[in-house]
Design a protein around this motif. Sequence first.
Motif, PDB file in Angstrom:
ATOM      1  N   SER A 195      53.603 112.264  28.527  1.00  0.00           N
ATOM      2  CA  SER A 195      53.041 110.948  28.179  1.00  0.00           C
ATOM      3  C   SER A 195      51.626 111.049  27.613  1.00  0.00           C
ATOM      4  CB  SER A 195      53.042 110.037  29.407  1.00  0.00           C
ATOM      5  OG  SER A 195      52.053 110.431  30.351  1.00  0.00           O
ATOM      6  N   ARG A 196      50.932 112.115  27.908  1.00  0.00           N
ATOM      7  CA  ARG A 196      49.565 112.273  27.414  1.00  0.00           C
ATOM      8  C   ARG A 196      49.508 112.489  25.902  1.00  0.00           C
ATOM      9  NH1 ARG A 196      45.600 112.923  31.082  1.00  0.00           N
ATOM     10  NH2 ARG A 196      44.329 114.029  29.548  1.00  0.00           N
ATOM     11  N   ARG A 197      50.650 112.813  25.279  1.00  0.00           N
ATOM     12  CA  ARG A 197      50.692 113.039  23.832  1.00  0.00           C
ATOM     13  C   ARG A 197      51.115 111.794  23.047  1.00  0.00           C
ATOM     14  NH1 ARG A 197      48.744 116.702  20.813  1.00  0.00           N
ATOM     15  NH2 ARG A 197      50.629 116.862  19.524  1.00  0.00           N
ATOM     16  N   ILE A 198      51.445 110.707  23.733  1.00  0.00           N
ATOM     17  CA  ILE A 198      51.888 109.491  23.028  1.00  0.00           C
ATOM     18  C   ILE A 198      50.695 108.870  22.294  1.00  0.00           C
ATOM     19  CG2 ILE A 198      52.838 107.163  23.314  1.00  0.00           C
ATOM     20  CD1 ILE A 198      54.313 108.181  25.783  1.00  0.00           C
ATOM     21  N   PRO A 199      50.837 108.569  20.996  1.00  0.00           N
ATOM     22  CA  PRO A 199      49.725 107.961  20.253  1.00  0.00           C
ATOM     23  C   PRO A 199      49.413 106.552  20.764  1.00  0.00           C
ATOM     24  CG  PRO A 199      51.412 108.820  18.762  1.00  0.00           C
ATOM     25  CD  PRO A 199      51.998 108.831  20.136  1.00  0.00           C
ATOM     26  N   ASN A 200      48.214 106.104  20.470  1.00  0.00           N
ATOM     27  CA  ASN A 200      47.803 104.751  20.867  1.00  0.00           C
ATOM     28  C   ASN A 200      48.725 103.699  20.253  1.00  0.00           C
ATOM     29  OD1 ASN A 200      45.736 105.803  22.320  1.00  0.00           O
ATOM     30  ND2 ASN A 200      44.090 105.060  20.999  1.00  0.00           N
ATOM     31  N   ALA A 201      48.963 102.655  21.017  1.00  0.00           N
ATOM     32  CA  ALA A 201      49.716 101.486  20.540  1.00  0.00           C
ATOM     33  C   ALA A 201      48.906 100.260  20.931  1.00  0.00           C
ATOM     34  CB  ALA A 201      51.110 101.437  21.155  1.00  0.00           C
ATOM     35  N   PRO A 202      48.120  99.689  20.022  1.00  0.00           N
ATOM     36  CA  PRO A 202      47.182  98.605  20.360  1.00  0.00           C
ATOM     37  C   PRO A 202      47.867  97.433  21.059  1.00  0.00           C
ATOM     38  CG  PRO A 202      46.799  99.381  18.128  1.00  0.00           C
ATOM     39  CD  PRO A 202      48.057 100.042  18.590  1.00  0.00           C
ATOM     40  N   ALA A 203      47.096  96.765  21.887  1.00  0.00           N
ATOM     41  CA  ALA A 203      47.599  95.598  22.608  1.00  0.00           C
ATOM     42  C   ALA A 203      48.017  94.512  21.626  1.00  0.00           C
ATOM     43  CB  ALA A 203      46.532  95.064  23.554  1.00  0.00           C
ATOM     44  N   ALA A 204      49.168  93.907  21.885  1.00  0.00           N
ATOM     45  CA  ALA A 204      49.663  92.848  20.998  1.00  0.00           C
ATOM     46  C   ALA A 204      48.938  91.524  21.260  1.00  0.00           C
ATOM     47  CB  ALA A 204      51.167  92.666  21.192  1.00  0.00           C
ATOM     48  N   ALA A 205      48.537  91.280  22.518  1.00  0.00           N
ATOM     49  CA  ALA A 205      47.865  90.020  22.874  1.00  0.00           C
ATOM     50  C   ALA A 205      46.757  90.325  23.876  1.00  0.00           C
ATOM     51  CB  ALA A 205      48.870  89.028  23.447  1.00  0.00           C
ATOM     52  N   PRO A 206      45.654  90.965  23.425  1.00  0.00           N
ATOM     53  CA  PRO A 206      44.599  91.396  24.353  1.00  0.00           C
ATOM     54  C   PRO A 206      43.928  90.252  25.095  1.00  0.00           C
ATOM     55  CG  PRO A 206      43.888  91.636  22.063  1.00  0.00           C
ATOM     56  CD  PRO A 206      45.350  91.327  22.028  1.00  0.00           C
ATOM     57  N   ASP A 207      43.957  89.044  24.560  1.00  0.00           N
ATOM     58  CA  ASP A 207      43.298  87.902  25.201  1.00  0.00           C
ATOM     59  C   ASP A 207      44.218  87.143  26.156  1.00  0.00           C
ATOM     60  OD1 ASP A 207      40.975  88.450  23.731  1.00  0.00           O
ATOM     61  OD2 ASP A 207      41.689  87.249  22.029  1.00  0.00           O
ATOM     62  N   LEU A 208      45.407  87.675  26.365  1.00  0.00           N
ATOM     63  CA  LEU A 208      46.376  87.004  27.238  1.00  0.00           C
ATOM     64  C   LEU A 208      45.833  86.886  28.664  1.00  0.00           C
ATOM     65  CD1 LEU A 208      49.354  85.986  27.686  1.00  0.00           C
ATOM     66  CD2 LEU A 208      49.908  88.354  28.275  1.00  0.00           C
ATOM     67  N   THR A 209      45.974  85.719  29.264  1.00  0.00           N
ATOM     68  CA  THR A 209      45.623  85.509  30.667  1.00  0.00           C
ATOM     69  C   THR A 209      46.864  85.712  31.520  1.00  0.00           C
ATOM     70  OG1 THR A 209      43.910  83.909  30.065  1.00  0.00           O
ATOM     71  CG2 THR A 209      44.719  83.857  32.338  1.00  0.00           C
ATOM     72  N   ILE A 210      46.771  86.624  32.479  1.00  0.00           N
ATOM     73  CA  ILE A 210      47.927  86.971  33.305  1.00  0.00           C
ATOM     74  C   ILE A 210      48.311  85.790  34.189  1.00  0.00           C
ATOM     75  CG2 ILE A 210      48.803  88.504  35.111  1.00  0.00           C
ATOM     76  CD1 ILE A 210      48.434  89.926  32.502  1.00  0.00           C
ATOM     77  N   ASN A 211      49.574  85.451  34.174  1.00  0.00           N
ATOM     78  CA  ASN A 211      50.131  84.419  35.041  1.00  0.00           C
ATOM     79  C   ASN A 211      50.777  85.107  36.240  1.00  0.00           C
ATOM     80  OD1 ASN A 211      51.353  82.235  36.244  1.00  0.00           O
ATOM     81  ND2 ASN A 211      52.865  81.905  34.628  1.00  0.00           N
ATOM     82  N   TRP A 212      50.179  84.939  37.413  1.00  0.00           N
ATOM     83  CA  TRP A 212      50.680  85.638  38.613  1.00  0.00           C
ATOM     84  C   TRP A 212      51.813  84.869  39.298  1.00  0.00           C
ATOM     85  CZ3 TRP A 212      49.047  90.487  39.342  1.00  0.00           C
ATOM     86  CH2 TRP A 212      47.874  90.870  38.694  1.00  0.00           C
ATOM     87  N   ASN A 213      52.156  83.722  38.777  1.00  0.00           N
ATOM     88  CA  ASN A 213      53.256  82.933  39.344  1.00  0.00           C
ATOM     89  C   ASN A 213      54.574  83.523  38.840  1.00  0.00           C
ATOM     90  OD1 ASN A 213      55.298  81.016  39.819  1.00  0.00           O
ATOM     91  ND2 ASN A 213      53.858  79.309  39.706  1.00  0.00           N
ATOM     92  N   LEU A 214      55.249  84.260  39.715  1.00  0.00           N
ATOM     93  CA  LEU A 214      56.467  84.985  39.336  1.00  0.00           C
ATOM     94  C   LEU A 214      57.497  84.065  38.690  1.00  0.00           C
ATOM     95  CD1 LEU A 214      58.536  87.373  39.478  1.00  0.00           C
ATOM     96  CD2 LEU A 214      59.036  86.621  41.810  1.00  0.00           C
ATOM     97  N   PHE A 215      57.883  83.031  39.391  1.00  0.00           N
ATOM     98  CA  PHE A 215      58.965  82.183  38.899  1.00  0.00           C
ATOM     99  C   PHE A 215      58.515  81.333  37.710  1.00  0.00           C
ATOM    100  CE2 PHE A 215      60.072  83.055  43.345  1.00  0.00           C
ATOM    101  CZ  PHE A 215      61.318  83.626  43.155  1.00  0.00           C
ATOM    102  N   GLY A 216      57.222  80.940  37.718  1.00  0.00           N
ATOM    103  CA  GLY A 216      56.713  80.210  36.572  1.00  0.00           C
ATOM    104  C   GLY A 216      56.728  81.048  35.307  1.00  0.00           C
ATOM    105  N   GLU A 217      56.376  82.340  35.441  1.00  0.00           N
ATOM    106  CA  GLU A 217      56.377  83.222  34.276  1.00  0.00           C
ATOM    107  C   GLU A 217      57.797  83.531  33.814  1.00  0.00           C
ATOM    108  OE1 GLU A 217      54.810  85.485  31.169  1.00  0.00           O
ATOM    109  OE2 GLU A 217      53.936  83.968  32.487  1.00  0.00           O
ATOM    110  N   ILE A 218      58.709  83.690  34.768  1.00  0.00           N
ATOM    111  CA  ILE A 218      60.110  83.904  34.395  1.00  0.00           C
ATOM    112  C   ILE A 218      60.617  82.711  33.578  1.00  0.00           C
ATOM    113  CG2 ILE A 218      62.479  84.018  35.278  1.00  0.00           C
ATOM    114  CD1 ILE A 218      61.431  85.651  37.611  1.00  0.00           C
ATOM    115  N   ALA A 219      60.331  81.509  34.080  1.00  0.00           N
ATOM    116  CA  ALA A 219      60.792  80.298  33.381  1.00  0.00           C
ATOM    117  C   ALA A 219      60.154  80.202  31.998  1.00  0.00           C
ATOM    118  CB  ALA A 219      60.452  79.064  34.219  1.00  0.00           C
ATOM    119  N   ARG A 220      58.845  80.534  31.892  1.00  0.00           N
ATOM    120  CA  ARG A 220      58.167  80.446  30.601  1.00  0.00           C
ATOM    121  C   ARG A 220      58.746  81.451  29.613  1.00  0.00           C
ATOM    122  NH1 ARG A 220      51.682  80.985  30.191  1.00  0.00           N
ATOM    123  NH2 ARG A 220      52.148  83.177  30.644  1.00  0.00           N
TER     124      ARG A 220
END
Length: 629
Positions: A195-220
């Motif tokens: 895994s140390r040889r895998i090239p960088n893959a930039p974040a697709a949504a770096p400003d995303l705010t993590i939603n810790w609500n499991l079921f809410g995130e599943i539904a979304r």
Amino acid sequence: MAQGNTQSLLRQRRFAPFFCTQFLGAFNDNLFKQALLILIAFQGTRWGVSNPDVMINVAAGLFVLPFFLFSPLAGQIADKLEKSRLIRAIKLGEIAIMGVAVAGLLTQSLWLLITALFLLGAQSSLFGPVKYGIIPQHLRDDELVAGNGLVEMGTFLAILIGTIAGGLLIERADAGPALVSIAVVVLAVLGYLASRRIPNAPAAAPDLTINWNLFGEIARNLRYTYGNRTVFLAIIGVSWFWFFGALLMTQFPNYTRLALGGNELVGTLLLAAFSVGIGVGSLLCDRLSGQRVELGLVPFGAIGISVFTIQMFFTVPTELNVDALMTPAEFLATDYGWTLLTSVVLLGLFGGFYIVPLYALIQQRSDPEHRSRTIAGNNVLNALAMVLASGFAIVLLGVAGLSIPQLFLVVGVMNAAVALYIFTLVPEFLMRFLIWMAIHTVYRLRKQGLEHIPEDGPAVLVCNHVSFVDALIIAGAVRRPVRFVMHYRIFRIPLLSFIFRTAKAIPIASAKENPQLLEEANARIDAALADGEIVCTFPEGRITDHGEMNTFRRGIEHIVRRRPVPVIPMALSGLWGSFFSRKDGPAFLKLPRRLLERVGLSAGEPVAPHEATAELLQRRVASLQEETP
């Protein structure tokens, strides 16, 4: 071959280290899981198991439960963070989990082993969105099928080797647990180093705010995915495959012992055959699809899955020798051994045809900024499907009293019904299947010059008109979706009409026949080009009656004057005299001369819109027709 073919990808850093990391992880998962399942199935009493059938399905359910619990969080993290670094962190976690597994093996603690299996499922659930999210970041669209085919081939080859290794190591009497312990730790460390040889893959949504609500995130996630109907139904198709696959593979050890009278090595042989079939089918996808996301392979795969699952119900002995279990050599010497082994290989082969295009479709048509969360939603449904598979098996085997072969029969019939339902909801699958079957069973197609068709942006294709299936031939050869302009009477031909409507073809008529339809067709052509689509027209206006091109009409000039886009001349050859042409009588009313007739399709260099006259384009098409193989 295109640059993105399988051999090329395996030599490139943008894919090879990731492939090795994925391979070693799947290898390790299945070595440990198979060792545990064999302990339960064949040494269960010694390890305190009272009902091996139920415990095997409980273990399988606990492995996939974390995919339901943690995939929503995993999808958000994969979109928010740089993926290569995240993969390295996940692989470090695998090393720690295998430490728990070693403790369980050396202390003979079944529940510690079950805990390690649950944690391994959690680690895999974190890896899933990263795995399928990083592929389209490092590969082009025309490499997606090859890349996904390699990943699926590698995964099931790892399942094969891990399954064999797990069975061989754990059966080494008292040394088995120690050997498995060494193997799982070494593989985890090697996976981290890769895994140390895998090239960088930039974040697709770096400003995303993590939603810790499991079921809410599943539904979304599910609401968002449901907004893209084709992707959502592809995910349903993938989830069904994992319901089917998890149920099938979990039953193999007891199917071997109770239905076939074979020992654990026979079970390993069947799992190996299934894995080889999946691997071969996955690799063949790129070749059979012409390096495009070919949805026509999905119905083809579904048909084969049902046929060979049901075959496994019928290919079982009527009497078993309960005194001794058969070795692989004894199993293959029976009158049903090779038949069953071939059925299992073909079941895997068609499974590869089914699953690879679906994964590629999900990656290709998902919003890049939401791709990992879409894949996380896919993983949630996959996990739910696999948990339901465990419950389904427990109910039918433990409560309803079905035998394992009878369970296979039920699932084979269910697969046919589910596949038919999905294909009616998404006609594109069935349309592409009919096109693919025509290209690969009726004709042998040779292509040249198709690289002149732009990878993106609008263009008009112009081609000679020889038969009623010209549009199908072109649709099957061109990687991009094509909007065809065709005479309204051809558009309305039964069966073909279904294909043309599903492909959003544009019916047209002459000003004399139906001026309103002509005006509507021109407006739709212009709108398609404005949206960056490929439009194909047959400027002759009718299918040839004599094998020679009719004079090109000036409608093409009107199209490019209204919307100046490149025009690519194309030529078909070999279709005159076929079942679908007008030679020797009306089409469809004469016997086909032969199957697999050779047909050629050539494309020439683009013509600038201000130069695209009917006369020039006819000369270009005629020249290409002479050169077409």
